[in-house]
Design an enzyme around this catalytic site. Structure first.
Site, mmCIF file in Angstrom:
data_model
loop_
_atom_site.group_PDB
_atom_site.id
_atom_site.type_symbol
_atom_site.label_atom_id
_atom_site.label_comp_id
_atom_site.label_asym_id
_atom_site.label_seq_id
_atom_site.Cartn_x
_atom_site.Cartn_y
_atom_site.Cartn_z
ATOM 1 N N TYR A 27 10.959 -26.823 -24.521
ATOM 2 C CA TYR A 27 12.063 -26.545 -23.595
ATOM 3 C C TYR A 27 13.349 -26.225 -24.347
ATOM 4 O O TYR A 27 14.030 -25.231 -24.048
ATOM 5 C CB TYR A 27 12.265 -27.759 -22.685
ATOM 6 C CG TYR A 27 13.358 -27.599 -21.652
ATOM 7 C CD1 TYR A 27 13.135 -26.868 -20.491
ATOM 8 C CD2 TYR A 27 14.603 -28.193 -21.830
ATOM 9 C CE1 TYR A 27 14.129 -26.728 -19.530
ATOM 10 C CE2 TYR A 27 15.607 -28.060 -20.883
ATOM 11 C CZ TYR A 27 15.367 -27.331 -19.733
ATOM 12 O OH TYR A 27 16.355 -27.194 -18.785
ATOM 13 N N LYS A 69 15.547 -22.672 -24.421
ATOM 14 C CA LYS A 69 16.931 -22.619 -23.966
ATOM 15 C C LYS A 69 17.878 -22.193 -25.083
ATOM 16 O O LYS A 69 18.895 -21.524 -24.834
ATOM 17 C CB LYS A 69 17.349 -23.978 -23.398
ATOM 18 C CG LYS A 69 16.600 -24.361 -22.118
ATOM 19 C CD LYS A 69 16.832 -23.357 -21.002
ATOM 20 C CE LYS A 69 16.239 -23.791 -19.676
ATOM 21 N NZ LYS A 69 16.525 -22.840 -18.579
#
Length: 249
Positions: free
Chosen positions: A156, A160
């Site tokens: 994740y 990002k």
């Protein structure tokens, strides 16, 4: 409400709940026509009702953004429906949390495909239309995890962080055509992603946030509205951190 986005068309991914729904609702209140993307049309029913109640056009575009062929078709479908796209909000995101040594290849790939590749594919497709009109606003929803990292979120956080780099490159490449690209990096926000956190962990996190609380989806939506509005016409390539002071640079 002032019609800040009147006569503009906004494509918003992950629009069925949380931050995406809040952005869709606020954009509708400010007069934008909306192309709403989520995995299923059924999941978008509430968002459509809310947005249409503001008196604007809102249409569903169901798609699994981890699927490349389906993602590539979205922009064409939206252009057929509305004729243009003025604003793109790449908000869709998933997590498959685990310690780095335990992340499977599959969980790594699906997070990167959903969170990052879809943003690239949609940006590339939308940019062609925006370049013709010499106007566009691209807003990518990143995360503070992409700035400081977060244990258990290697996939994740990587997606990002890369989204921030994509934002900066997009800004540099398309600025001369009147297109801006900016990112928003939320901290801990009261959404489905945070609702299942254990109470002990929640309290530990709150102690690290100077404002002493989690943010709301509406606070992220307000930032997105600003970036989409004429007030932000001289801002591009930036990452706005909205986290109650958790990260200070």
């Amino acid at each position: 409400m002032p019609e800040t986005l009147k006569n503009q068309v906004a494509l918003i991914t992950g629009a069925s709940r949380g931050i995406g729904l809040a952005i869709a609702k606020l954009f509708a209140q400010h007069g934008a026509s909306l192309a709403l993307v989520a995995r299923t049309e059924e999941s978008l029913s509430a968002a459509l009702e809310i947005c249409r109640s503001a008196g604007v056009q809102a249409h569903p575009f169901p798609c699994d953004l981890a699927c490349l062929p389906a993602t590539q078709e979205i922009v064409e479908k939206v252009l057929q429906r509305f004729g243009k796209i003025d604003i793109l909000v790449n908000n869709a995101g998933i997590t498959r949390d685990a310690l780095l040594l335990r992340i499977s290849d599959e969980d790594w790939q699906i997070v990167l495909d959903t969170n990052l590749r879809s943003a690239f594919v949609l940006t590339r497709a939308v940019a062609r239309s925006m370049m013709k009109s010499r106007y566009g606003r691209i807003i990518n929803i990143s995360s503070v995890s992409g700035i400081i990292g977060n244990a258990g979120q290697a996939n994740y956080a990587a997606s990002k962080a890369a989204l921030i780099a994509l934002t900066k490159t997009t800004a540099r490449e398309f600025a001369s055509r009147g297109i801006t690209a900016n990112a928003i990096a939320p901290g801990f926000i009261t959404t489905d992603m945070t609702s299942d956190l254990p109470e002990k962990l929640t309290q530990e996190l709150l102690q690290q946030i100077p404002l002493g609380r989690f943010g709301t989806p509406e606070e992220i939506a307000s930032t997105a509205l600003f970036l989409a509005s004429p007030a932000a016409s001289y801002i591009t390539g930036q990452t706005i951190i909205v986290d109650g002071g958790l990260v200070m640079q």
